[in-house]
Design a protein around this motif. Structure first.
Motif, PDB file in Angstrom:
ATOM      1  N   ASP A  56       4.425   4.302 -11.886  1.00 53.00           N
ATOM      2  CA  ASP A  56       5.832   4.099 -12.204  1.00 53.00           C
ATOM      3  C   ASP A  56       6.459   3.224 -11.108  1.00 53.00           C
ATOM      4  O   ASP A  56       7.072   3.732 -10.156  1.00 53.00           O
ATOM      5  CB  ASP A  56       6.487   5.492 -12.253  1.00 53.00           C
ATOM      6  CG  ASP A  56       7.770   5.483 -13.038  1.00 53.00           C
ATOM      7  OD1 ASP A  56       8.199   4.409 -13.460  1.00 53.00           O
ATOM      8  OD2 ASP A  56       8.334   6.572 -13.189  1.00 53.00           O
ATOM      9  N   VAL A  57       6.266   1.915 -11.235  1.00 52.01           N
ATOM     10  CA  VAL A  57       6.695   0.969 -10.187  1.00 52.01           C
ATOM     11  C   VAL A  57       7.479  -0.162 -10.834  1.00 52.01           C
ATOM     12  O   VAL A  57       7.102  -0.656 -11.898  1.00 52.01           O
ATOM     13  CB  VAL A  57       5.469   0.375  -9.446  1.00 52.01           C
ATOM     14  CG1 VAL A  57       5.908  -0.707  -8.453  1.00 52.01           C
ATOM     15  CG2 VAL A  57       4.684   1.458  -8.724  1.00 52.01           C
ATOM     16  N   ALA A 102       0.833  -1.217   0.000  1.00 47.96           N
ATOM     17  CA  ALA A 102       0.000   0.000   0.000  1.00 47.96           C
ATOM     18  C   ALA A 102       0.867   1.265   0.000  1.00 47.96           C
ATOM     19  O   ALA A 102       0.499   2.278  -0.618  1.00 47.96           O
ATOM     20  CB  ALA A 102      -0.933  -0.015   1.215  1.00 47.96           C
ATOM     21  N   ILE A 103       2.026   1.215   0.672  1.00 49.65           N
ATOM     22  CA  ILE A 103       2.935   2.377   0.664  1.00 49.65           C
ATOM     23  C   ILE A 103       3.477   2.595  -0.750  1.00 49.65           C
ATOM     24  O   ILE A 103       3.610   3.737  -1.220  1.00 49.65           O
ATOM     25  CB  ILE A 103       4.088   2.189   1.688  1.00 49.65           C
ATOM     26  CG1 ILE A 103       3.539   2.153   3.117  1.00 49.65           C
ATOM     27  CG2 ILE A 103       5.123   3.302   1.552  1.00 49.65           C
ATOM     28  CD1 ILE A 103       4.566   1.754   4.194  1.00 49.65           C
ATOM     29  N   VAL A 104       3.765   1.492  -1.453  1.00 54.87           N
ATOM     30  CA  VAL A 104       4.226   1.604  -2.843  1.00 54.87           C
ATOM     31  C   VAL A 104       3.182   2.359  -3.671  1.00 54.87           C
ATOM     32  O   VAL A 104       3.507   3.312  -4.408  1.00 54.87           O
ATOM     33  CB  VAL A 104       4.460   0.193  -3.452  1.00 54.87           C
ATOM     34  CG1 VAL A 104       4.637   0.278  -4.959  1.00 54.87           C
ATOM     35  CG2 VAL A 104       5.663  -0.478  -2.797  1.00 54.87           C
ATOM     36  N   GLU A 105       1.934   1.962  -3.557  1.00 53.20           N
ATOM     37  CA  GLU A 105       0.863   2.594  -4.352  1.00 53.20           C
ATOM     38  C   GLU A 105       0.750   4.077  -4.005  1.00 53.20           C
ATOM     39  O   GLU A 105       0.610   4.931  -4.891  1.00 53.20           O
ATOM     40  CB  GLU A 105      -0.475   1.880  -4.101  1.00 53.20           C
ATOM     41  CG  GLU A 105      -1.619   2.539  -4.850  1.00 53.20           C
ATOM     42  CD  GLU A 105      -2.810   1.625  -5.058  1.00 53.20           C
ATOM     43  OE1 GLU A 105      -2.915   0.601  -4.360  1.00 53.20           O
ATOM     44  OE2 GLU A 105      -3.628   1.957  -5.937  1.00 53.20           O
ATOM     45  N   ALA A 125       4.409  -9.642 -10.326  1.00 55.67           N
ATOM     46  CA  ALA A 125       2.972  -9.548 -10.642  1.00 55.67           C
ATOM     47  C   ALA A 125       2.391  -8.231 -10.114  1.00 55.67           C
ATOM     48  O   ALA A 125       1.647  -7.532 -10.817  1.00 55.67           O
ATOM     49  CB  ALA A 125       2.227 -10.750 -10.044  1.00 55.67           C
ATOM     50  N   GLU A 126       2.759  -7.860  -8.880  1.00 56.16           N
ATOM     51  CA  GLU A 126       2.229  -6.613  -8.290  1.00 56.16           C
ATOM     52  C   GLU A 126       2.743  -5.396  -9.060  1.00 56.16           C
ATOM     53  O   GLU A 126       1.985  -4.458  -9.336  1.00 56.16           O
ATOM     54  CB  GLU A 126       2.611  -6.501  -6.810  1.00 56.16           C
ATOM     55  CG  GLU A 126       1.977  -7.546  -5.911  1.00 56.16           C
ATOM     56  CD  GLU A 126       0.459  -7.407  -5.785  1.00 56.16           C
ATOM     57  OE1 GLU A 126      -0.116  -6.439  -6.314  1.00 56.16           O
ATOM     58  OE2 GLU A 126      -0.150  -8.294  -5.160  1.00 56.16           O
ATOM     59  N   PHE A 185       0.545  -2.497 -11.104  1.00 62.70           N
ATOM     60  CA  PHE A 185       0.707  -1.039 -10.949  1.00 62.70           C
ATOM     61  C   PHE A 185       1.023  -0.377 -12.305  1.00 62.70           C
ATOM     62  O   PHE A 185       0.470   0.679 -12.627  1.00 62.70           O
ATOM     63  CB  PHE A 185       1.831  -0.715  -9.958  1.00 62.70           C
ATOM     64  CG  PHE A 185       1.461  -0.903  -8.513  1.00 62.70           C
ATOM     65  CD1 PHE A 185       0.315  -0.313  -7.977  1.00 62.70           C
ATOM     66  CD2 PHE A 185       2.255  -1.660  -7.666  1.00 62.70           C
ATOM     67  CE1 PHE A 185      -0.028  -0.476  -6.634  1.00 62.70           C
ATOM     68  CE2 PHE A 185       1.925  -1.823  -6.320  1.00 62.70           C
ATOM     69  CZ  PHE A 185       0.786  -1.239  -5.799  1.00 62.70           C
ATOM     70  N   GLN A 186       1.893  -1.015 -13.076  1.00 60.51           N
ATOM     71  CA  GLN A 186       2.282  -0.410 -14.372  1.00 60.51           C
ATOM     72  C   GLN A 186       1.061  -0.297 -15.293  1.00 60.51           C
ATOM     73  O   GLN A 186       0.887   0.713 -15.981  1.00 60.51           O
ATOM     74  CB  GLN A 186       3.375  -1.255 -15.033  1.00 60.51           C
ATOM     75  CG  GLN A 186       4.730  -1.094 -14.356  1.00 60.51           C
ATOM     76  CD  GLN A 186       5.667  -2.264 -14.617  1.00 60.51           C
ATOM     77  OE1 GLN A 186       5.400  -3.118 -15.474  1.00 60.51           O
ATOM     78  NE2 GLN A 186       6.760  -2.334 -13.867  1.00 60.51           N
TER      79      GLN A 186
END
Ligand code: NAP
Length: 264
Positions: free
Chosen positions: A55-56, A20-23, A44-45, A49-50
């Motif tokens: 931009d992950v 969730a912090i990544v998002e 996969a995650e 997001f991409q």
């Protein structure tokens, strides 16, 4: 990658609060390095997001593995040249009190964060931020005055790590109540130690402009705490705000919960 974006790395980010912090950071215009030890899940995650336009990118990091951290530092140096944010989020919560449980818990929750910073810290620029995801379980109130004072006397990270190795060795011969009150004593020691590390690192980096903070995310509904009511995305908003809020609002050397400073 958009070179104007700040680059943020989150450990233990293949699920739970880290994900969730990544998002949240990606939504706040960061290029985010989603790291973890589960390569399949991480890829996969990052792919999900991409596809949403974030931009992950996934990069492998087992925080218990020195070589994994060193390899990651090489990749980031070669491909990005610098790093702006490290979020030390990876953790385990072990219920048992024993020498081996304390060793295992410290290995991820404290030594993992120290290892990550020692391998990647050289890439941080002067307005960078290191955010240690701690817990209310790491507040000093859980510890006797004698234990608290012993920790507070420690002047360097190496001395802190030595003291904890010694405590872990002795743990089989100690009742947990001799060290810390309440439930989850092993986890509490690891998060109290992480907070001590935040303060020591803040002192070491004070002149550099690099901020070092601890944050308690509250009770968050994840595998670690499945019955909690707070959603990971709600907690992640408050965590990410410390990263983007800047030094005048969220001072280095502080411990925060829900955007407010709390006592150690
Ligand atoms: N949930 C809460 O109520 C709560 C409250 C206070 C503080 N916190 C803190 O918030 C942070 C996130 O916890 P969470 O609730 O999201 O827990 P979680 O769902 O159990 O997630 C823990 C994460 O850490 C990773 N991890 C464990 N060992 C690792 C290692 N050696 N190398 C790299 N990653 C590793 C796990 O990856 P694997 O899938 O590979 O195991 C997972 O991604 C932790 O620091 C925790 O202490 C949580």
């Amino acid at each position: 990658m958009d070179r104007r974006k700040r680059i943020a790395l989150v450990t233990g980010a293949t699920r739970g609060l880290g994900l969730a912090i990544v998002e949240e950071l990606a939504g706040l215009n960061h290029h985010v390095l989603l790291t973890g030890r589960d390569v399949e899940k991480g890829c996969a995650e990052a792919g999900t997001f991409q596809r949403k336009g974030f931009d992950v990118r996934f990069l492998e990091l087992d925080v218990c593995d020195e070589r994994s951290a060193e390899n990651l530092a090489l990749v980031i140096r070669d491909q990005y040249g610098a790093l702006d944010v490290i979020v030390n989020n990876a953790a385990v919560c072990l219920e048992e009190w024993s020498s081996s449980a304390l060793t295992d818990c410290l290995e991820v929750n404290l030594f993992g964060a120290v290892r990550t910073v020692s391998c990647l810290g050289q890439l941080l620029g002067e307005d960078a931020c290191i955010l240690n995801v701690s817990s209310g379980d790491g507040e000093s109130v859980w510890f006797s005055t004698a234990v608290r004072e012993r920790f507070e006397r420690v002047q360097s990270t190496n001395a802190l790590l030595d003291m904890l190795r010694e405590l872990a060795e002795k743990a089989d011969a100690l009742r947990p109540q001799e060290v810390v009150h309440g439930e989850q004593p092993t986890y509490k020691v690891s998060k109290f130690a992480l907070n001590c590390y935040t303060r020591l690192l803040h002192n070491d980096l004070n002149e550099s402009g690099i901020r070092v903070l601890s944050v308690c995310p509250g009770d968050v509904r994840t595998r670690m705490n499945p019955s909690a009511s707070r959603s990971p995305s709600d907690a992640a908003k408050a965590v990410a705000e410390l990263v983007v809020g800047g030094p005048s609002t969220y001072q280095s050397g502080g411990f925060f919960r829900d955007r407010e400073i709390i006592s150690w």
